[in-house]
Write a protein that holds these residues in place. Sequence first.
Motif, mmCIF file in Angstrom:
data_model
loop_
_atom_site.group_PDB
_atom_site.id
_atom_site.type_symbol
_atom_site.label_atom_id
_atom_site.label_comp_id
_atom_site.label_asym_id
_atom_site.label_seq_id
_atom_site.Cartn_x
_atom_site.Cartn_y
_atom_site.Cartn_z
ATOM 1 N N LYS A 1 -4.131 3.347 -7.395
ATOM 2 C CA LYS A 1 -4.819 3.531 -6.685
ATOM 3 C C LYS A 1 -5.534 5.241 -6.402
ATOM 4 C CE LYS A 1 -7.775 3.126 -3.130
ATOM 5 N NZ LYS A 1 -8.688 1.880 -2.906
ATOM 6 N N ASP B 1 -7.675 -4.258 8.725
ATOM 7 C CA ASP B 1 -7.703 -4.422 6.714
ATOM 8 C C ASP B 1 -6.928 -5.716 7.413
ATOM 9 O OD1 ASP B 1 -8.995 -2.237 5.732
ATOM 10 O OD2 ASP B 1 -7.186 -1.416 6.519
ATOM 11 N N ARG C 1 0.359 -0.666 -0.215
ATOM 12 C CA ARG C 1 -0.445 -0.414 -0.072
ATOM 13 C C ARG C 1 0.460 1.274 0.003
ATOM 14 N NH1 ARG C 1 -5.607 0.133 2.986
ATOM 15 N NH2 ARG C 1 -6.606 -2.616 2.842
ATOM 16 N N GLU D 1 -11.982 -2.051 -4.105
ATOM 17 C CA GLU D 1 -12.788 -0.523 -3.080
ATOM 18 C C GLU D 1 -14.706 -1.536 -3.276
ATOM 19 O OE1 GLU D 1 -12.811 2.924 -4.841
ATOM 20 O OE2 GLU D 1 -11.242 3.706 -3.909
ATOM 21 N N SER D 2 -14.103 -2.559 -2.679
ATOM 22 C CA SER D 2 -14.661 -3.346 -2.471
ATOM 23 C C SER D 2 -14.825 -4.522 -1.434
ATOM 24 C CB SER D 2 -15.535 -4.279 -3.516
ATOM 25 O OG SER D 2 -16.869 -5.188 -3.671
ATOM 26 N N GLU D 3 -15.705 -5.411 -1.012
ATOM 27 C CA GLU D 3 -15.317 -7.087 0.384
ATOM 28 C C GLU D 3 -15.537 -8.153 -0.986
ATOM 29 O OE1 GLU D 3 -13.951 -6.294 3.000
ATOM 30 O OE2 GLU D 3 -14.620 -4.370 3.076
ATOM 31 N N SER E 1 -18.969 -5.697 -6.064
ATOM 32 C CA SER E 1 -19.269 -4.569 -6.552
ATOM 33 C C SER E 1 -19.102 -6.050 -8.261
ATOM 34 C CB SER E 1 -18.157 -3.847 -7.056
ATOM 35 O OG SER E 1 -16.786 -4.946 -7.379
ATOM 36 N N GLN F 1 -9.099 6.256 -8.791
ATOM 37 C CA GLN F 1 -10.093 6.982 -7.441
ATOM 38 C C GLN F 1 -10.555 8.136 -8.228
ATOM 39 O OE1 GLN F 1 -8.032 7.430 -4.104
ATOM 40 N NE2 GLN F 1 -9.538 6.263 -2.710
ATOM 41 N N ARG G 1 -8.383 -6.086 -2.627
ATOM 42 C CA ARG G 1 -9.114 -5.527 -2.081
ATOM 43 C C ARG G 1 -9.135 -4.261 -1.804
ATOM 44 N NH1 ARG G 1 -9.631 -5.017 3.490
ATOM 45 N NH2 ARG G 1 -11.644 -3.948 4.726
ATOM 46 N N TRP G 2 -8.041 -3.886 -1.915
ATOM 47 C CA TRP G 2 -8.151 -2.272 -1.379
ATOM 48 C C TRP G 2 -8.008 -1.288 -2.727
ATOM 49 C CZ3 TRP G 2 -2.618 0.752 -2.261
ATOM 50 C CH2 TRP G 2 -3.108 2.335 -1.681
#
Length: 327
Positions: A135, A302, A126, A186-188, A220, A139, A182-183
Amino acid sequence: MKKILGIGVIGMGMMGQIHAAEYAANPQCRLQALVDTSPAVLSESCRRYDVPGYTDHRELLARKDVQAVSICTPDDQHRQVVLDALTAGKHVLLEKPIATTMEDADAIVAAAAHTPVKLMMGHTLRFSPRYKKAKELIQDGAIGEVQSLFARRTNIISVPHRLAGRVSLLAFLGVHDLDIMRWMAESEVVKVYCEVKKGLLAAQGYDVEDVVFTTLRFASGAIGCGEFGWILPVNHPSGHDFRLDITGTHGALTIDEAHDGFSVAGVERYIQPPVQARTAPVVAAFLECILLDKKPPVTAEDGREALRIAIAAQKSAAIGLPVDLVR
Protein backbone atom coordinates in the motif's frame (compact mmCIF):
# COMPACT_ATOMS: atom_id res chain seq x y z
CA MET A 1 0.30 7.02 35.13
CA LYS A 2 0.06 4.80 32.08
CA LYS A 3 -3.49 3.67 31.35
CA ILE A 4 -4.07 -0.06 31.12
CA LEU A 5 -7.22 -1.12 29.27
CA GLY A 6 -9.39 -3.94 30.57
CA ILE A 7 -10.28 -6.36 27.78
CA GLY A 8 -12.87 -9.07 27.27
CA VAL A 9 -13.04 -11.61 24.45
CA ILE A 10 -16.45 -12.86 23.33
CA GLY A 11 -16.35 -16.13 21.41
CA MET A 12 -13.48 -18.51 22.15
CA GLY A 13 -13.19 -20.38 18.88
CA MET A 14 -10.01 -20.26 16.83
CA MET A 15 -9.95 -16.47 16.38
CA GLY A 16 -11.03 -15.81 19.95
CA GLN A 17 -8.08 -17.87 21.17
CA ILE A 18 -5.73 -15.83 18.99
CA HIS A 19 -7.15 -12.54 20.25
CA ALA A 20 -6.94 -13.65 23.88
CA ALA A 21 -3.31 -14.69 23.47
CA GLU A 22 -2.40 -11.34 21.91
CA TYR A 23 -4.10 -9.36 24.66
CA ALA A 24 -2.47 -11.48 27.35
CA ALA A 25 0.94 -10.65 25.86
CA ASN A 26 0.32 -6.92 25.34
CA PRO A 27 1.48 -4.59 28.17
CA GLN A 28 -1.07 -1.92 27.25
CA CYS A 29 -4.00 -4.02 28.42
CA ARG A 30 -5.15 -6.68 30.85
CA LEU A 31 -7.32 -9.60 29.79
CA GLN A 32 -10.16 -9.55 32.32
CA ALA A 33 -12.77 -12.10 31.22
CA LEU A 34 -13.95 -14.42 28.45
CA VAL A 35 -17.27 -15.53 26.98
CA ASP A 36 -18.29 -18.68 25.17
CA THR A 37 -21.58 -20.52 24.95
CA SER A 38 -19.81 -23.87 25.34
CA PRO A 39 -19.09 -24.58 29.03
CA ALA A 40 -16.28 -26.97 28.09
CA VAL A 41 -14.54 -24.49 25.78
CA LEU A 42 -15.05 -21.71 28.31
CA SER A 43 -13.64 -23.73 31.21
CA GLU A 44 -10.48 -24.67 29.31
CA SER A 45 -9.98 -21.11 28.04
CA CYS A 46 -10.42 -19.59 31.49
CA ARG A 47 -7.93 -22.09 32.92
CA ARG A 48 -5.42 -21.21 30.21
CA TYR A 49 -5.60 -17.45 30.81
CA ASP A 50 -6.48 -17.52 34.53
CA VAL A 51 -9.52 -15.25 34.13
CA PRO A 52 -13.24 -15.66 34.88
CA GLY A 53 -15.71 -16.57 32.16
CA TYR A 54 -19.38 -16.33 31.25
CA THR A 55 -21.73 -18.11 28.89
CA ASP A 56 -23.82 -14.90 28.50
CA HIS A 57 -21.96 -11.97 26.93
CA ARG A 58 -24.14 -9.47 28.78
CA GLU A 59 -22.55 -10.49 32.07
CA LEU A 60 -19.11 -9.59 30.75
CA LEU A 61 -20.41 -6.31 29.30
CA ALA A 62 -21.71 -5.35 32.77
CA ARG A 63 -18.19 -5.41 34.22
CA LYS A 64 -16.76 -1.98 35.05
CA ASP A 65 -13.18 -3.21 34.62
CA VAL A 66 -13.74 -4.04 30.94
CA GLN A 67 -13.43 -1.08 28.59
CA ALA A 68 -13.10 -2.93 25.29
CA VAL A 69 -13.99 -6.28 23.74
CA SER A 70 -13.05 -8.44 20.81
CA ILE A 71 -16.11 -10.05 19.26
CA CYS A 72 -15.18 -13.37 17.67
CA THR A 73 -18.55 -15.13 17.68
CA PRO A 74 -19.89 -16.95 14.59
CA ASP A 75 -20.42 -14.42 11.81
CA ASP A 76 -24.21 -14.63 11.77
CA GLN A 77 -24.32 -13.81 15.50
CA HIS A 78 -22.36 -10.53 15.34
CA ARG A 79 -25.22 -8.04 15.23
CA GLN A 80 -26.77 -8.42 18.67
CA VAL A 81 -23.47 -8.83 20.48
CA VAL A 82 -22.05 -5.71 18.80
CA LEU A 83 -25.15 -3.64 19.56
CA ASP A 84 -25.10 -4.78 23.19
CA ALA A 85 -21.40 -3.93 23.50
CA LEU A 86 -21.79 -0.46 22.00
CA THR A 87 -24.82 0.22 24.20
CA ALA A 88 -22.74 -0.79 27.21
CA GLY A 89 -20.09 1.76 26.19
CA LYS A 90 -17.43 -0.79 25.23
CA HIS A 91 -14.97 -0.28 22.39
CA VAL A 92 -15.26 -3.11 19.86
CA LEU A 93 -12.79 -5.01 17.71
CA LEU A 94 -15.00 -7.06 15.39
CA GLU A 95 -13.77 -10.08 13.49
CA LYS A 96 -14.55 -10.12 9.78
CA PRO A 97 -16.94 -10.38 8.09
CA ILE A 98 -18.95 -7.62 9.70
CA ALA A 99 -22.07 -9.80 9.32
CA THR A 100 -23.67 -12.20 6.87
CA THR A 101 -26.54 -9.96 5.72
CA MET A 102 -26.71 -6.32 4.66
CA GLU A 103 -29.50 -5.75 7.18
CA ASP A 104 -27.20 -6.76 10.03
CA ALA A 105 -24.26 -4.83 8.57
CA ASP A 106 -26.37 -1.67 8.21
CA ALA A 107 -27.52 -1.98 11.82
CA ILE A 108 -23.93 -2.27 13.04
CA VAL A 109 -22.76 0.69 10.95
CA ALA A 110 -25.66 2.83 12.18
CA ALA A 111 -25.00 1.95 15.81
CA ALA A 112 -21.28 2.66 15.46
CA ALA A 113 -22.02 6.07 13.96
CA HIS A 114 -24.07 7.11 16.99
CA THR A 115 -21.71 6.19 19.80
CA PRO A 116 -18.56 7.83 21.16
CA VAL A 117 -16.76 4.49 21.49
CA LYS A 118 -14.64 2.95 18.74
CA LEU A 119 -15.57 0.08 16.45
CA MET A 120 -12.72 -1.38 14.42
CA MET A 121 -12.96 -4.20 11.90
CA GLY A 122 -10.44 -7.02 12.12
CA HIS A 123 -9.56 -7.16 8.43
CA THR A 124 -6.14 -8.57 9.21
CA LEU A 125 -4.56 -8.29 5.76
CA ARG A 126 -4.43 -4.51 6.11
CA PHE A 127 -2.02 -5.04 9.01
CA SER A 128 0.23 -7.61 7.37
CA PRO A 129 3.68 -6.04 6.83
CA ARG A 130 3.71 -7.17 3.20
CA TYR A 131 0.29 -5.73 2.40
CA LYS A 132 1.05 -2.52 4.31
CA LYS A 133 4.31 -2.14 2.39
CA ALA A 134 2.49 -2.72 -0.89
CA LYS A 135 0.00 0.00 0.00
CA GLU A 136 2.81 2.42 0.87
CA LEU A 137 4.56 1.72 -2.43
CA ILE A 138 1.35 2.30 -4.39
CA GLN A 139 0.77 5.57 -2.54
CA ASP A 140 4.39 6.59 -3.25
CA GLY A 141 3.88 5.96 -6.97
CA ALA A 142 6.34 3.06 -7.15
CA ILE A 143 4.25 1.16 -9.74
CA GLY A 144 2.26 4.09 -11.14
CA GLU A 145 -1.51 4.08 -11.41
CA VAL A 146 -3.12 0.74 -10.57
CA GLN A 147 -4.43 -0.96 -13.71
CA SER A 148 -5.27 -4.51 -12.63
CA LEU A 149 -5.40 -6.67 -9.50
CA PHE A 150 -5.54 -10.43 -9.10
CA ALA A 151 -6.10 -12.11 -5.72
CA ARG A 152 -6.09 -15.80 -4.92
CA ARG A 153 -7.19 -17.16 -1.53
CA THR A 154 -7.61 -20.92 -1.55
CA ASN A 155 -7.62 -23.04 1.59
CA ILE A 156 -7.52 -26.71 2.51
CA ILE A 157 -10.76 -28.67 2.66
CA SER A 158 -10.65 -29.08 6.45
CA VAL A 159 -11.63 -25.39 6.76
CA PRO A 160 -15.18 -25.74 5.35
CA HIS A 161 -15.49 -28.98 7.32
CA ARG A 162 -14.71 -27.04 10.51
CA LEU A 163 -17.22 -24.33 9.61
CA ALA A 164 -19.87 -26.98 8.77
CA GLY A 165 -21.61 -24.84 6.14
CA ARG A 166 -22.50 -21.94 8.44
CA VAL A 167 -20.91 -19.26 6.19
CA SER A 168 -20.36 -18.85 2.47
CA LEU A 169 -16.98 -18.96 0.78
CA LEU A 170 -17.25 -15.31 -0.28
CA ALA A 171 -18.23 -14.11 3.19
CA PHE A 172 -15.53 -16.12 4.97
CA LEU A 173 -12.52 -15.98 2.62
CA GLY A 174 -13.55 -13.63 -0.17
CA VAL A 175 -14.05 -10.56 2.01
CA HIS A 176 -10.32 -10.57 2.85
CA ASP A 177 -9.31 -9.80 -0.71
CA LEU A 178 -12.40 -7.88 -1.77
CA ASP A 179 -11.46 -5.44 0.98
CA ILE A 180 -7.76 -5.49 0.05
CA MET A 181 -8.34 -4.91 -3.67
CA ARG A 182 -10.63 -1.97 -2.87
CA TRP A 183 -7.98 -0.60 -0.47
CA MET A 184 -5.12 -1.02 -2.93
CA ALA A 185 -7.05 0.36 -5.91
CA GLU A 186 -8.16 3.36 -3.82
CA SER A 187 -11.40 3.24 -5.76
CA GLU A 188 -14.90 1.91 -5.22
CA VAL A 189 -16.22 -1.19 -6.98
CA VAL A 190 -18.97 -0.31 -9.48
CA LYS A 191 -19.63 -3.68 -11.15
CA VAL A 192 -19.29 -7.32 -10.10
CA TYR A 193 -19.51 -10.55 -12.07
CA CYS A 194 -19.12 -13.98 -10.49
CA GLU A 195 -19.00 -17.63 -11.51
CA VAL A 196 -19.34 -20.40 -8.92
CA LYS A 197 -18.51 -24.10 -8.92
CA LYS A 198 -20.46 -26.24 -6.42
CA GLY A 199 -20.79 -29.97 -5.88
CA LEU A 200 -17.85 -31.43 -3.96
CA LEU A 201 -18.73 -29.93 -0.58
CA ALA A 202 -22.47 -30.21 -1.26
CA ALA A 203 -22.01 -33.97 -1.66
CA GLN A 204 -20.44 -33.97 1.81
CA GLY A 205 -23.43 -32.22 3.37
CA TYR A 206 -22.29 -28.58 3.19
CA ASP A 207 -24.38 -26.26 1.01
CA VAL A 208 -21.52 -23.92 0.14
CA GLU A 209 -19.40 -23.13 -2.89
CA ASP A 210 -16.26 -25.10 -3.77
CA VAL A 211 -14.58 -22.43 -5.88
CA VAL A 212 -15.54 -18.88 -6.89
CA PHE A 213 -14.11 -16.54 -9.53
CA THR A 214 -15.18 -12.91 -9.18
CA THR A 215 -14.33 -9.99 -11.47
CA LEU A 216 -14.54 -6.39 -10.33
CA ARG A 217 -14.76 -3.11 -12.22
CA PHE A 218 -13.54 -0.10 -10.24
CA ALA A 219 -14.69 3.49 -10.68
CA SER A 220 -11.09 4.38 -11.59
CA GLY A 221 -11.24 2.06 -14.61
CA ALA A 222 -9.03 -0.60 -13.03
CA ILE A 223 -10.20 -4.22 -13.09
CA GLY A 224 -9.76 -6.93 -10.49
CA CYS A 225 -10.22 -10.68 -10.26
CA GLY A 226 -10.56 -12.79 -7.14
CA GLU A 227 -10.15 -16.58 -7.07
CA PHE A 228 -11.48 -18.06 -3.84
CA GLY A 229 -11.72 -21.68 -2.82
CA TRP A 230 -11.38 -24.13 0.05
CA ILE A 231 -10.99 -27.58 -1.48
CA LEU A 232 -7.20 -27.94 -1.50
CA PRO A 233 -6.10 -31.35 -0.16
CA VAL A 234 -5.17 -31.43 3.53
CA ASN A 235 -1.63 -32.50 2.61
CA HIS A 236 -1.07 -29.36 0.51
CA PRO A 237 2.58 -28.31 1.12
CA SER A 238 1.78 -24.87 2.58
CA GLY A 239 -1.79 -25.53 3.75
CA HIS A 240 -3.05 -22.65 1.62
CA ASP A 241 -2.41 -20.65 -1.55
CA PHE A 242 -2.76 -16.91 -0.98
CA ARG A 243 -1.53 -14.42 -3.57
CA LEU A 244 -1.95 -10.84 -4.72
CA ASP A 245 -0.65 -9.42 -8.03
CA ILE A 246 -1.03 -5.73 -8.84
CA THR A 247 0.04 -4.15 -12.12
CA GLY A 248 0.49 -0.41 -12.51
CA THR A 249 1.34 1.90 -15.38
CA HIS A 250 5.09 1.44 -14.83
CA GLY A 251 5.58 -1.35 -12.33
CA ALA A 252 4.11 -4.40 -10.65
CA LEU A 253 4.12 -6.11 -7.28
CA THR A 254 3.43 -9.62 -6.07
CA ILE A 255 2.63 -11.02 -2.64
CA ASP A 256 2.91 -14.81 -2.50
CA GLU A 257 2.00 -16.00 0.99
CA ALA A 258 2.22 -19.67 0.08
CA HIS A 259 5.96 -19.25 -0.41
CA ASP A 260 6.59 -16.35 1.99
CA GLY A 261 7.34 -14.06 -0.92
CA PHE A 262 6.89 -10.40 -1.67
CA SER A 263 8.51 -8.68 -4.62
CA VAL A 264 8.14 -5.35 -6.32
CA ALA A 265 9.49 -4.62 -9.79
CA GLY A 266 9.59 -1.13 -11.17
CA VAL A 267 11.84 1.01 -13.30
CA GLU A 268 14.80 0.62 -10.92
CA ARG A 269 13.33 -1.04 -7.86
CA TYR A 270 13.17 -4.55 -6.47
CA ILE A 271 12.59 -5.28 -2.79
CA GLN A 272 11.67 -8.23 -0.64
CA PRO A 273 10.64 -7.06 2.86
CA PRO A 274 10.66 -9.36 5.91
CA VAL A 275 7.66 -11.46 6.88
CA GLN A 276 5.92 -11.07 10.25
CA ALA A 277 2.71 -12.16 11.91
CA ARG A 278 -0.32 -9.91 11.38
CA THR A 279 -2.69 -10.54 14.30
CA ALA A 280 -0.54 -8.72 16.87
CA PRO A 281 -0.58 -5.49 14.81
CA VAL A 282 -4.39 -5.63 14.63
CA VAL A 283 -4.66 -5.73 18.43
CA ALA A 284 -1.97 -3.04 18.77
CA ALA A 285 -3.80 -0.75 16.34
CA PHE A 286 -7.10 -1.28 18.19
CA LEU A 287 -5.55 -0.40 21.54
CA GLU A 288 -3.79 2.62 20.04
CA CYS A 289 -6.97 4.08 18.55
CA ILE A 290 -8.62 3.84 21.98
CA LEU A 291 -5.71 5.16 24.06
CA LEU A 292 -4.87 7.98 21.62
CA ASP A 293 -8.47 8.67 20.57
CA LYS A 294 -7.73 8.01 16.89
CA LYS A 295 -10.08 6.96 14.12
CA PRO A 296 -9.99 3.17 13.63
CA PRO A 297 -7.86 2.31 10.58
CA VAL A 298 -10.56 -0.13 9.35
CA THR A 299 -14.07 1.14 10.00
CA ALA A 300 -17.49 -0.46 10.14
CA GLU A 301 -18.15 1.17 6.76
CA ASP A 302 -15.13 -0.67 5.33
CA GLY A 303 -16.49 -3.93 6.67
CA ARG A 304 -19.92 -3.19 5.25
CA GLU A 305 -18.49 -2.42 1.80
CA ALA A 306 -16.52 -5.68 1.66
CA LEU A 307 -19.69 -7.58 2.54
CA ARG A 308 -21.71 -5.59 -0.02
CA ILE A 309 -19.29 -6.64 -2.77
CA ALA A 310 -19.41 -10.27 -1.60
CA ILE A 311 -23.21 -10.31 -1.59
CA ALA A 312 -23.28 -8.69 -5.04
CA ALA A 313 -20.98 -11.48 -6.25
CA GLN A 314 -23.33 -14.09 -4.81
CA LYS A 315 -26.25 -12.42 -6.60
CA SER A 316 -24.30 -12.33 -9.86
CA ALA A 317 -23.57 -16.05 -9.60
CA ALA A 318 -27.24 -16.75 -8.93
CA ILE A 319 -28.58 -14.78 -11.90
CA GLY A 320 -25.67 -15.35 -14.29
CA LEU A 321 -25.27 -11.64 -15.01
CA PRO A 322 -23.07 -8.75 -13.84
CA VAL A 323 -24.38 -6.71 -10.93
CA ASP A 324 -24.00 -2.93 -10.81
CA LEU A 325 -23.19 -1.49 -7.40
CA VAL A 326 -25.01 1.81 -7.12
CA ARG A 327 -24.13 4.01 -4.17
